[in-house]
Design a protein around this motif. Structure first.
Motif, PDB file in Angstrom:
ATOM      1  N   ASP A 150      35.730  24.417  47.524  1.00  0.00           N
ATOM      2  CA  ASP A 150      35.717  25.874  47.395  1.00  0.00           C
ATOM      3  C   ASP A 150      34.836  26.362  46.256  1.00  0.00           C
ATOM      4  O   ASP A 150      34.071  27.329  46.415  1.00  0.00           O
ATOM      5  N   PHE A 151      34.929  25.699  45.115  1.00  0.00           N
ATOM      6  CA  PHE A 151      34.296  26.241  43.917  1.00  0.00           C
ATOM      7  C   PHE A 151      33.045  25.495  43.470  1.00  0.00           C
ATOM      8  O   PHE A 151      32.267  26.014  42.657  1.00  0.00           O
ATOM      9  N   TYR A 191      42.792  32.541  41.633  1.00  0.00           N
ATOM     10  CA  TYR A 191      42.166  31.709  40.606  1.00  0.00           C
ATOM     11  C   TYR A 191      41.700  32.585  39.455  1.00  0.00           C
ATOM     12  O   TYR A 191      41.546  33.804  39.597  1.00  0.00           O
ATOM     13  N   ARG A 196      34.007  34.047  50.231  1.00  0.00           N
ATOM     14  CA  ARG A 196      34.712  33.085  51.081  1.00  0.00           C
ATOM     15  C   ARG A 196      36.060  32.671  50.496  1.00  0.00           C
ATOM     16  O   ARG A 196      36.996  32.325  51.236  1.00  0.00           O
ATOM     17  N   VAL A 197      36.201  32.725  49.160  1.00  0.00           N
ATOM     18  CA  VAL A 197      37.460  32.318  48.515  1.00  0.00           C
ATOM     19  C   VAL A 197      38.235  33.535  48.001  1.00  0.00           C
ATOM     20  O   VAL A 197      39.015  33.426  47.072  1.00  0.00           O
ATOM     21  N   ARG A 198      37.993  34.683  48.639  1.00  0.00           N
ATOM     22  CA  ARG A 198      38.621  35.930  48.161  1.00  0.00           C
ATOM     23  C   ARG A 198      40.133  35.906  48.225  1.00  0.00           C
ATOM     24  O   ARG A 198      40.810  36.645  47.519  1.00  0.00           O
ATOM     25  N   VAL A 237      41.969  33.219  47.586  1.00  0.00           N
ATOM     26  CA  VAL A 237      42.481  32.177  46.691  1.00  0.00           C
ATOM     27  C   VAL A 237      42.789  32.806  45.333  1.00  0.00           C
ATOM     28  O   VAL A 237      41.983  33.565  44.788  1.00  0.00           O
ATOM     29  N   ASN A 259      44.443  26.009  41.237  1.00  0.00           N
ATOM     30  CA  ASN A 259      44.013  26.229  42.630  1.00  0.00           C
ATOM     31  C   ASN A 259      42.531  25.927  42.858  1.00  0.00           C
ATOM     32  O   ASN A 259      41.953  26.337  43.868  1.00  0.00           O
ATOM     33  N   TRP A 260      41.925  25.211  41.932  1.00  0.00           N
ATOM     34  CA  TRP A 260      40.523  24.826  42.104  1.00  0.00           C
ATOM     35  C   TRP A 260      40.402  23.635  43.045  1.00  0.00           C
ATOM     36  O   TRP A 260      41.175  22.681  42.984  1.00  0.00           O
ATOM     37  N   THR A 261      39.401  23.689  43.924  1.00  0.00           N
ATOM     38  CA  THR A 261      39.010  22.520  44.725  1.00  0.00           C
ATOM     39  C   THR A 261      37.489  22.430  44.695  1.00  0.00           C
ATOM     40  O   THR A 261      36.802  23.468  44.613  1.00  0.00           O
TER      41      THR A 261
END
Length: 318
Positions: free
Chosen positions: A260-261, A68, A62-64, A66, A255-257
């Motif tokens: 998302d993580f 990070y 899902r965070v591909r 982003v 870019n961490w939230t």
């Protein structure tokens, strides 16, 4: 002799597959060894293992898009598992004194940390020189190496011809999913992939042996020592493969939230706990079959959530 004298005949050949027969004056009773009993607890461990690792794969996909640092996720998951293990250990009556007494046995987990440290370094080079499709297919060879090492070092894991056939079919099934992609095989790729397969199998077999060595020890205490060394050696492997990540700690969580993580860390930690329970209660061979189920479950979830096509290769692999 007394009429209630019992003669116990243990079938020593292939102990993991043959039941123990207890012959008495009454009806003959057949009891399966503890490791082969398929209880409700074991079934739930396998189900949660598959569900959690499938959910973790979905969260990562899902965070591909982003940008990070992958190392930040690995470290966060290990630290989270460590904290949860400490909480559960003391909540269930653990003490610092018990932790101190287990120190000598706990040091054996250094071996697991060393194996996975080398594994992560080799994996870095494997992914550098190998395309994803080829990497996934060749990595399935670890299943056969797991069978070989289990037979050599785990006395209760001797495999008969039926189980070897099942392992071969599992390798074929997992490989078919990626077959047909633009694959690239070379000697250089095998130089990295084969040691990685052996290390993966060795890590699983060694983990099972250590976790089962002290069956009466709280698994949370075992996990604490395990995660201490995996965190230490994970940092070491990152330092070898990507030292700038450690030097620039400010960029580690760029870019961490939490949205998302956070789920990735929770699902990855849950999958790690289920892996430890699976190894301690069933073994590394069963873990490989659970991995096959997780792969199939992940394909179906991707089709449902991301409209990924399910082609003939997926049907054949199933």
């Amino acid at each position: 002799r007394s009429e209630d004298v019992t003669d116990e005949l243990d079938l020593e050949a292939n102990e993991s597959d043959k039941p123990t027969i207890k012959k008495t004056l009454g009806p003959t009773t057949i009891t399966k060894p503890k490791d082969t009993q398929f209880t409700l607890k074991n079934a739930l461990i396998i189900i949660f293992f598959i569900l959690l690792w499938t959910a973790d794969s979905i969260m990562i996909h899902r965070v591909r898009n982003v940008q990070y640092e992958r190392a930040s996720v690995t470290i966060s998951i290990e630290i989270f598992k460590m904290v949860v293990s400490l909480i559960l250990y003391f909540y269930t009556g653990g003490s610092l004194e018990q932790m101190r007494k287990f120190f000598k046995s706990g040091m054996l987990f250094i071996g697991i940390g060393v194996v996975y440290c080398i594994y992560n370094i080799v994996r870095f080079y494997s992914l550098t020189y190998c395309d994803p499709g080829t990497y996934r297919i060749l990595l399935n060879l670890r299943i056969l190496f797991t069978g070989v090492l289990s037979s050599l070092f785990l006395p209760d894991a001797k495999l008969n011809s039926r189980k070897w056939l099942a392992l071969v079919l599992l390798v074929i099934g997992c490989s078919i999913i990626k077959w047909g992609e633009d694959l690239q095989f070379s000697f250089q790729i095998l130089v990295y992939i084969l040691p990685q397969c052996i290390l993966s199998a060795l890590g699983g077999v060694y983990s099972e042996k250590i976790l089962k060595r002290d069956q009466d020890v709280n698994i949370n205490l075992q996990n604490i020592y395990l995660y201490i060394f995996t965190i230490s050696f994970t940092l070491l492997s990152i330092l070898v493969t990507d030292p700038f990540v450690i030097i620039n700690m400010g960029d580690l969580f760029k870019n961490w939230t939490l949205v998302d993580f956070g789920p990735i860390v929770v699902m990855g930690a849950g999958g790690g706990f289920m892996t430890a329970l699976l190894l301690k209660n069933m073994g590394v061979i069963m873990k490989e079959f659970a991995n096959g189920g997780e792969m199939l479950c992940g394909v179906v979830a991707s089709w449902y959530l991301f409209d990924t096509d399910i082609g003939l290769t997926v049907v054949l692999s199933s």
